[in-house]
Scaffold this motif. Structure first.
Motif, PDB file in Angstrom:
ATOM      1  N   PHE A  30      -8.291 -29.213  67.722  1.00 57.69           N
ATOM      2  CA  PHE A  30      -9.237 -28.139  67.419  1.00 57.69           C
ATOM      3  C   PHE A  30     -10.589 -28.688  66.976  1.00 57.69           C
ATOM      4  O   PHE A  30     -11.574 -27.957  66.927  1.00 57.69           O
ATOM      5  N   MET A 152      -3.020 -20.776  61.205  1.00 57.24           N
ATOM      6  CA  MET A 152      -3.893 -19.939  62.030  1.00 57.24           C
ATOM      7  C   MET A 152      -4.766 -20.803  62.942  1.00 57.24           C
ATOM      8  O   MET A 152      -5.033 -20.451  64.082  1.00 57.24           O
ATOM      9  N   ILE A 153      -5.204 -21.944  62.427  1.00 58.23           N
ATOM     10  CA  ILE A 153      -6.039 -22.834  63.232  1.00 58.23           C
ATOM     11  C   ILE A 153      -5.269 -23.349  64.443  1.00 58.23           C
ATOM     12  O   ILE A 153      -5.775 -23.338  65.568  1.00 58.23           O
ATOM     13  N   ASN A 156      -4.980 -20.648  66.952  1.00 56.89           N
ATOM     14  CA  ASN A 156      -6.207 -20.256  67.643  1.00 56.89           C
ATOM     15  C   ASN A 156      -6.218 -20.743  69.087  1.00 56.89           C
ATOM     16  O   ASN A 156      -6.537 -20.004  70.019  1.00 56.89           O
ATOM     17  N   ASN A 159      -3.704 -18.832  71.130  1.00 59.23           N
ATOM     18  CA  ASN A 159      -4.259 -17.507  71.397  1.00 59.23           C
ATOM     19  C   ASN A 159      -5.282 -17.533  72.534  1.00 59.23           C
ATOM     20  O   ASN A 159      -5.209 -16.735  73.476  1.00 59.23           O
ATOM     21  N   ALA A 160      -6.200 -18.488  72.466  1.00 63.54           N
ATOM     22  CA  ALA A 160      -7.263 -18.573  73.468  1.00 63.54           C
ATOM     23  C   ALA A 160      -6.684 -18.894  74.842  1.00 63.54           C
ATOM     24  O   ALA A 160      -7.085 -18.295  75.850  1.00 63.54           O
TER      25      ALA A 160
END
Lengths: 182, 182
Positions: A30, A152-153, A156, A159-160
């Motif tokens: 990330f 959550m990171i 992410n 999710n994307a």
DNA sequence: ACCGACATGTAAGCTGTTACATGATTCC
DNA sequence: GGAATCATGTAACAGCTTACATGTCGGT
């Protein structure tokens, strides 16, 4: 940039050597840096010059000499200041879109091959992101809140990529049939 | 890079001047280049040297002299070759995640402010992307297939930003309550 | 007289990359 | 003896950015 700030964040977690930071930064997908030594060691020098980190040289008997960096109060102040700065929207750099935009030059089979290759690429990345999320690697979890943030990171990316996959499905299934050759 | 290939794609659509290309490339948000003159004019020189484009100098009475670039057969060949190359997965460069990863240093109100600011940033970008999609700007639509591709490309950004917004909602609503003071 | 759009280009600089150089230790 | 990991660094270069330089034309 803000790689120096990310390093400050890491050092606020634990003291590290440049080598440690390099590995951690290259593993954390990330973070938008490859984690090459050039940048890391240069940033550490800068941070030291600015007084944001202190450096302790340790001579090991069982290995090469290493420099352990620790964040200073001044460094923690700078880090907090950066944390409060206005965030930017994500920059999505998708070269496939540039390719796709002239895809009408390809015949139907070739275009489908291209899109399928992209789909597989995204699918592969998604699997890796999910895998990385499943086995939660060594991340800071000093508080419940911090543990949640890091989950959550990791989520992410998943999710994307899931959203991207859905878009590719719509793309593949929506392509108008080519005018049949006469 | 592949900016030169994108320029070839544009020129396969219509002949353009460097100035035209600059404007179009900076307007197209799905292309990862700002469209600054330095790169454009340099790329055009390269493409001309490689024989992928030809250049016609036009002296206008009502304006400055301009160079109109046209794609050659060799250029079209190179373009097609690039179109068939293996696509990469999207690179998502999200500095906010770097900020968020050390967000536990902030107190609850500050963290919430940060996340809200990000949400607004994403929301703003989404509105712009939707707006740009609504009024479909001047894009190639030589065939039904090409028109569809360009609609999907505009939709890609909207899709990605909507997914990001959903993620932010989950983030904001899931933050564990801070340990009450004392 | 001045500003904005048209039009072509250059200079300087920042960020990031790969590849290399050096040297110790450990495991096969 | 050779490869892998630990550990610190440098050199060269690719890509992209901002800012600048130059000049024309049309409108206010």
């Amino acid at each position: 940039m803000s790689l120096p700030h990310t390093i400050l964040g890491m050092l606020d977690w634990k003291p590290f050597t440049g080598y440690d930071l390099k590995k951690r930064i290259s593993r954390a997908e990330f973070l938008p840096w490859s984690g090459n030594s050039n940048q890391i060691y240069k940033s550490l020098l800068e941070l030291a010059r600015a007084g944001y980190v202190s450096c302790e040289v340790t001579h090991q008997d069982d290995g090469p000499t290493k420099k352990i960096y620790t964040i200073t109060d001044s460094g923690r102040g700078e880090l907090k200041c950066w944390l409060r700065a206005k965030p930017e929207a994500p920059e999505i750099r998708n070269l496939f879109l540039a390719q796709l935009s002239w895809g009408d030059l390809l015949d139907p089979a070739e275009l489908d091959t291209l899109i399928l290759a992209y789909e597989e690429e995204v699918q592969g990345q998604l699997l890796m992101a999910q895998e990385e999320m499943r086995r939660g690697t060594d991340t800071p979890r000093r508080t419940a809140r911090e543990a949640f943030l890091w989950e959550m990171i990791a989520g992410n990316r998943v999710n994307a990529l899931e959203a991207e996959l859905l878009w590719v499905y719509r793309l593949r299934n929506g392509i108008p049939a080519a005018r049949t050759a006469s």
